[in-house]
Design a protein around this motif. Structure first.
Motif: not given
Length: 144
Positions: A13-20, A22-27, A133-135
């Motif tokens: 639910y927190f990403y739709s592409t590889e670029d998303e 990231i650590k902020l979206n994991w948070f 950064r990538k998560c």
């Protein structure tokens, strides 16, 4: 009685592409998960749970956690002295809510925030200071 999904908040639910991924979206994913737990178990939120299905609560938690990115960016840019959890985030999602209902949701949001930050103290991932950064956790979740 509604059957509850054991893992209602999904990382995707927190990403739709590889670029998303990231650590902020994991948070934000972790925050949504804790917020969901607070809303499902909060003693003063029985009326809220009666009015909303599990899916509706999940959708709100995902929405709210993504809105919190604005507050995080404000704080990091030193536009505010402390992180602010805005009532507008709730008002926009639930325009028919009473002020009391909003305050109960905001209290749960604040409790979830505090719980998440307590875990961040010992976590080496550094989701906020390295937010873009990538998560790798997203990829690990995809493997399950």
């Amino acid at each position: 009685m509604e059957e509850l999904d054991a893992d209602p908040i999904k990382a995707e639910y927190f990403y739709s592409t590889e670029d998303e991924k990231i650590k902020l979206n994991w948070f934000c994913y972790e925050y949504a998960f804790i917020l969901y737990s607070k809303l499902r178990n909060g003693g003063k939120l029985k009326k809220y749970r009666k009015k909303n299905t599990q899916e509706q609560i999940v959708n709100f938690c995902v929405y709210f956690s993504k809105e919190m990115k604005k507050s995080i960016h404000e704080r990091l840019a030193k536009l505010v002295d402390t992180l602010t959890i805005y009532e507008e985030y709730v008002e926009q999602y639930y325009p028919e809510n009473s002020r009391r209902e909003n305050l109960l949701l905001l209290t749960a949001a604040q409790e979830a925030w505090a719980e998440l930050l307590d875990g961040c103290v010992i976590c080496p991932t550094r989701c906020i200071s390295e937010m873009n950064r990538k998560c790798v956790f997203f990829d690990e979740m995809d493997e399950d």
